[in-house]
Scaffold this motif. Structure first.
Motif, mmCIF file in Angstrom:
data_model
loop_
_atom_site.group_PDB
_atom_site.id
_atom_site.type_symbol
_atom_site.label_atom_id
_atom_site.label_comp_id
_atom_site.label_asym_id
_atom_site.label_seq_id
_atom_site.Cartn_x
_atom_site.Cartn_y
_atom_site.Cartn_z
ATOM 1 N N MET A 165 -3.603 0.883 13.583
ATOM 2 C CA MET A 165 -3.008 0.302 12.390
ATOM 3 C C MET A 165 -3.122 -1.222 12.474
ATOM 4 O O MET A 165 -2.671 -1.816 13.436
ATOM 5 N N ASN A 166 -3.667 -1.803 11.463
ATOM 6 C CA ASN A 166 -3.792 -3.246 11.475
ATOM 7 C C ASN A 166 -2.590 -3.881 10.780
ATOM 8 O O ASN A 166 -1.777 -3.205 10.155
ATOM 9 N N ILE A 167 -2.512 -5.172 10.879
ATOM 10 C CA ILE A 167 -1.363 -5.917 10.371
ATOM 11 C C ILE A 167 -1.267 -5.839 8.850
ATOM 12 O O ILE A 167 -0.166 -5.790 8.294
ATOM 13 N N LYS A 168 -2.430 -5.803 8.166
ATOM 14 C CA LYS A 168 -2.407 -5.732 6.697
ATOM 15 C C LYS A 168 -1.797 -4.420 6.211
ATOM 16 O O LYS A 168 -1.024 -4.410 5.256
ATOM 17 N N SER A 169 -2.154 -3.323 6.855
ATOM 18 C CA SER A 169 -1.604 -2.035 6.426
ATOM 19 C C SER A 169 -0.110 -1.943 6.726
ATOM 20 O O SER A 169 0.642 -1.321 5.967
ATOM 21 N N ILE A 170 0.319 -2.569 7.810
ATOM 22 C CA ILE A 170 1.753 -2.576 8.136
ATOM 23 C C ILE A 170 2.519 -3.379 7.095
ATOM 24 O O ILE A 170 3.565 -2.939 6.596
ATOM 25 N N ILE A 171 2.010 -4.556 6.749
ATOM 26 C CA ILE A 171 2.665 -5.395 5.737
ATOM 27 C C ILE A 171 2.682 -4.691 4.395
ATOM 28 O O ILE A 171 3.698 -4.703 3.684
ATOM 29 N N LYS A 172 1.579 -4.036 4.048
ATOM 30 C CA LYS A 172 1.523 -3.303 2.790
ATOM 31 C C LYS A 172 2.548 -2.175 2.773
ATOM 32 O O LYS A 172 3.244 -1.974 1.776
ATOM 33 N N ARG A 173 2.668 -1.465 3.875
ATOM 34 C CA ARG A 173 3.633 -0.372 3.956
ATOM 35 C C ARG A 173 5.073 -0.882 3.870
ATOM 36 O O ARG A 173 5.919 -0.287 3.203
ATOM 37 N N ILE A 174 5.366 -1.984 4.537
ATOM 38 C CA ILE A 174 6.703 -2.584 4.470
ATOM 39 C C ILE A 174 7.024 -3.004 3.044
ATOM 40 O O ILE A 174 8.109 -2.743 2.529
ATOM 41 N N PHE A 175 6.070 -3.648 2.398
ATOM 42 C CA PHE A 175 6.262 -4.083 1.016
ATOM 43 C C PHE A 175 6.485 -2.894 0.092
ATOM 44 O O PHE A 175 7.388 -2.887 -0.745
ATOM 45 N N GLN A 176 5.675 -1.853 0.253
ATOM 46 C CA GLN A 176 5.794 -0.664 -0.576
ATOM 47 C C GLN A 176 7.152 0.030 -0.357
ATOM 48 O O GLN A 176 7.824 0.406 -1.323
ATOM 49 N N ASN A 177 7.554 0.171 0.888
ATOM 50 C CA ASN A 177 8.850 0.789 1.174
ATOM 51 C C ASN A 177 10.011 -0.058 0.645
ATOM 52 O O ASN A 177 11.016 0.488 0.181
ATOM 53 N N SER A 178 9.864 -1.372 0.714
ATOM 54 C CA SER A 178 10.901 -2.255 0.166
ATOM 55 C C SER A 178 11.031 -2.076 -1.338
ATOM 56 O O SER A 178 12.139 -2.050 -1.880
ATOM 57 N N LEU A 179 9.900 -1.960 -2.009
ATOM 58 C CA LEU A 179 9.932 -1.724 -3.451
ATOM 59 C C LEU A 179 10.611 -0.399 -3.784
ATOM 60 O O LEU A 179 11.390 -0.310 -4.740
ATOM 61 N N TYR A 180 10.325 0.641 -3.001
ATOM 62 C CA TYR A 180 10.988 1.928 -3.211
ATOM 63 C C TYR A 180 12.498 1.801 -3.049
ATOM 64 O O TYR A 180 13.264 2.349 -3.843
ATOM 65 N N LEU A 181 12.930 1.078 -2.020
ATOM 66 C CA LEU A 181 14.364 0.886 -1.795
ATOM 67 C C LEU A 181 15.015 0.105 -2.929
ATOM 68 O O LEU A 181 16.099 0.456 -3.401
ATOM 69 N N ILE A 182 14.363 -0.960 -3.371
ATOM 70 C CA ILE A 182 14.899 -1.762 -4.470
ATOM 71 C C ILE A 182 14.984 -0.933 -5.743
ATOM 72 O O ILE A 182 16.006 -0.946 -6.441
ATOM 73 N N PHE A 183 13.925 -0.182 -6.036
ATOM 74 C CA PHE A 183 13.919 0.672 -7.216
ATOM 75 C C PHE A 183 15.029 1.716 -7.136
ATOM 76 O O PHE A 183 15.727 1.986 -8.122
ATOM 77 N N GLY A 184 15.218 2.301 -5.962
ATOM 78 C CA GLY A 184 16.271 3.293 -5.774
ATOM 79 C C GLY A 184 17.660 2.714 -5.975
ATOM 80 O O GLY A 184 18.516 3.338 -6.616
ATOM 81 N N ARG A 185 17.882 1.530 -5.458
ATOM 82 C CA ARG A 185 19.192 0.890 -5.631
ATOM 83 C C ARG A 185 19.467 0.550 -7.090
ATOM 84 O O ARG A 185 20.570 0.752 -7.591
ATOM 85 N N ILE A 186 18.478 0.009 -7.762
ATOM 86 C CA ILE A 186 18.643 -0.342 -9.180
ATOM 87 C C ILE A 186 18.898 0.917 -10.003
ATOM 88 O O ILE A 186 19.798 0.961 -10.846
ATOM 89 N N THR A 187 18.118 1.952 -9.755
ATOM 90 C CA THR A 187 18.269 3.212 -10.492
ATOM 91 C C THR A 187 19.639 3.825 -10.257
ATOM 92 O O THR A 187 20.308 4.257 -11.202
#
Length: 108
Positions: A1-23
């Motif tokens: 796993m490279n650093i770009k895929s890790i950052i992308k995954r963190i960003f994507q999971n953060s968006l899911y969490l934010i969306f879940g909290r708002i919803t």
């Protein structure tokens, strides 16, 4: 796993969490508005007291058991089923006990 895929995954999971909290916040707000229209101020007061009481009993009866359980199970996976049964039993008994204490305190 490279650093770009890790950052992308963190960003994507953060968006899911934010969306879940708002919803969940919007759905809770909608539920309160509907309940207020249906039951009025007194009904919302009863509802709030029940929710707060249940949450208080839940927090007190937990007594750190959840964190302790996670730690113990992580150290000893082989005993998961035995530990899980004893944890659930302990949480159930402590919840009933604190519910009874809380009820007796409220009644007096």
């Amino acid at each position: 796993m490279n650093i770009k895929s890790i950052i992308k995954r963190i960003f994507q999971n953060s968006l899911y969490l934010i969306f879940g909290r708002i919803t969940s916040g919007l759905l809770l707000f909608l539920l309160i508005v509907i309940m207020a229209n249906k039951f009025g101020a007194e009904g919302i007061g009863y509802y709030s007291m029940i929710i707060i009481s249940a949450e208080l009993i839940n927090k007190i009866s937990d007594l750190g058991l959840t964190k302790y359980s996670i730690k113990k199970i992580a150290r000893n996976n082989e005993q998961f089923s035995n530990m899980f049964a004893s944890i659930i039993t302990t949480k159930f008994i402590s919840t009933i006990l604190f519910y009874l204490i809380f009820t007796l305190l409220i009644m007096n």
